[in-house]
Design a protein around this motif. Structure first.
Motif, short mmCIF file in Angstrom:
data_model
loop_
_atom_site.label_atom_id
_atom_site.label_comp_id
_atom_site.label_asym_id
_atom_site.label_seq_id
_atom_site.Cartn_x
_atom_site.Cartn_y
_atom_site.Cartn_z
N GLY A 34 19.86 75.50 69.11
CA GLY A 34 19.31 74.09 69.68
C GLY A 34 19.80 73.88 70.89
N GLN A 35 21.17 74.21 71.43
CA GLN A 35 21.55 74.20 72.86
C GLN A 35 20.50 74.83 73.74
OE1 GLN A 35 25.45 75.39 72.48
NE2 GLN A 35 26.33 73.39 72.71
N LEU A 36 20.06 76.07 73.55
CA LEU A 36 19.40 76.79 74.33
C LEU A 36 17.94 76.06 74.51
CD1 LEU A 36 19.92 80.55 73.45
CD2 LEU A 36 20.43 79.42 75.45
N TRP A 37 17.44 75.55 73.44
CA TRP A 37 15.99 74.55 73.42
C TRP A 37 16.42 73.33 74.50
CZ3 TRP A 37 15.46 70.01 71.13
CH2 TRP A 37 14.17 69.36 71.53
N ALA A 38 17.34 72.76 73.95
CA ALA A 38 17.78 71.43 74.72
C ALA A 38 17.75 71.96 76.27
CB ALA A 38 19.00 70.91 74.26
N LEU A 39 18.50 72.91 76.60
CA LEU A 39 18.65 73.20 78.08
C LEU A 39 17.47 73.46 78.69
CD1 LEU A 39 20.87 73.83 80.32
CD2 LEU A 39 20.71 76.33 79.60
N THR A 40 16.59 74.05 77.95
CA THR A 40 15.24 74.02 78.56
C THR A 40 14.43 72.82 78.79
OG1 THR A 40 15.07 76.47 77.20
CG2 THR A 40 13.00 75.58 78.33
N ILE A 41 14.38 72.09 77.75
CA ILE A 41 13.76 70.89 77.85
C ILE A 41 14.59 69.84 78.98
CG2 ILE A 41 13.39 68.70 76.71
CD1 ILE A 41 11.72 70.90 75.76
N THR A 42 15.91 69.97 79.12
CA THR A 42 16.60 69.17 80.14
C THR A 42 16.17 69.49 81.52
OG1 THR A 42 18.33 68.91 78.40
CG2 THR A 42 18.94 68.42 80.89
N VAL A 43 16.16 70.88 81.77
CA VAL A 43 15.91 71.50 83.07
C VAL A 43 14.40 71.05 83.29
CG1 VAL A 43 15.67 73.47 84.21
CG2 VAL A 43 17.82 73.23 82.99
N ASN A 44 13.68 71.13 82.52
CA ASN A 44 12.18 70.86 82.97
C ASN A 44 12.03 69.21 83.20
OD1 ASN A 44 11.03 73.41 82.27
ND2 ASN A 44 10.51 73.14 80.45
N GLU A 45 12.74 68.56 82.24
CA GLU A 45 12.71 67.08 82.72
C GLU A 45 13.39 66.86 84.16
OE1 GLU A 45 11.16 64.51 81.05
OE2 GLU A 45 10.37 66.20 79.72
N TRP A 46 14.32 67.47 84.37
CA TRP A 46 15.17 67.23 85.56
C TRP A 46 14.25 67.62 86.60
CZ3 TRP A 46 19.61 64.89 87.00
CH2 TRP A 46 20.07 64.84 88.18
N MET A 47 13.60 68.88 86.73
CA MET A 47 12.55 69.28 87.75
C MET A 47 11.32 68.31 87.82
SD MET A 47 13.92 71.74 89.02
CE MET A 47 14.96 73.35 88.98
#
Length: 155
Positions: A110-123
């Motif tokens: 879940g952390q890996l999935w959330a990290l992907t989503i978070t980085v996409n939103e930040w970019m």
């Protein structure tokens, strides 16, 4: 009109002549193989060797190998781990550790999935959503840390 004399037409190329048929060398037929020979029957299986001298007990064939060979203490008769070695003695502890491990691996995925989503939103410039994702990552890390502190005797 013009003072230039008429130009002669360029010569037309001759149409290609068909090639005469090639004479192929006569094909030789593959050599005919003889019918397969029948396989001889296998000899009857008997354990051991045909030579009786090789069927002697191990101690007679190799007298230098003794029961204590390689060990300095003649009192040692059986080596290796005792009965039940390699299996878990406390099945409840094993099931607790397995459940905790599965839960921790689920949180890490879940952390890996959330990290992907978070980085996409930040970019993309959605910093509000990115901060919520960062909060989720911190919270899930605390969950795994809590699982680790749950039972200190298992470490």
């Amino acid at each position: 009109m013009s003072d230039q004399p008429p130009q002669p037409e360029p010569p037309q190329p001759e149409p290609p002549q068909p090639e005469p048929p090639r004479s192929e060398p006569p094909r030789s037929e593959p050599p005919r193989s003889e019918p397969p020979q029948p396989v001889p029957p296998r000899p009857e299986y008997r354990p051991g060797s045909v030579e009786p001298r090789l069927n002697r007990p191990l101690a007679e064939r190799y007298p230098q190998i003794r029961a204590t060979s390689g060990y300095g203490d003649p009192w040692i008769r059986h080596t290796g781990p005792g009965p039940g070695a390699g299996s878990e003695q406390e099945s409840e502890r094993s099931s607790k550790l397995t459940a905790r491990l599965v839960l921790a691996m689920t949180v890490v995925i879940g952390q890996l999935w959330a990290l992907t989503i978070t980085v996409n939103e930040w970019m993309e410039g959605n910093t509000g959503t990115a901060w919520w994702g960062a909060g989720f990552l911190c919270l899930s890390f605390l969950v795994v840390l809590g699982l680790w502190h749950l039972d200190p005797k298992d470490r």
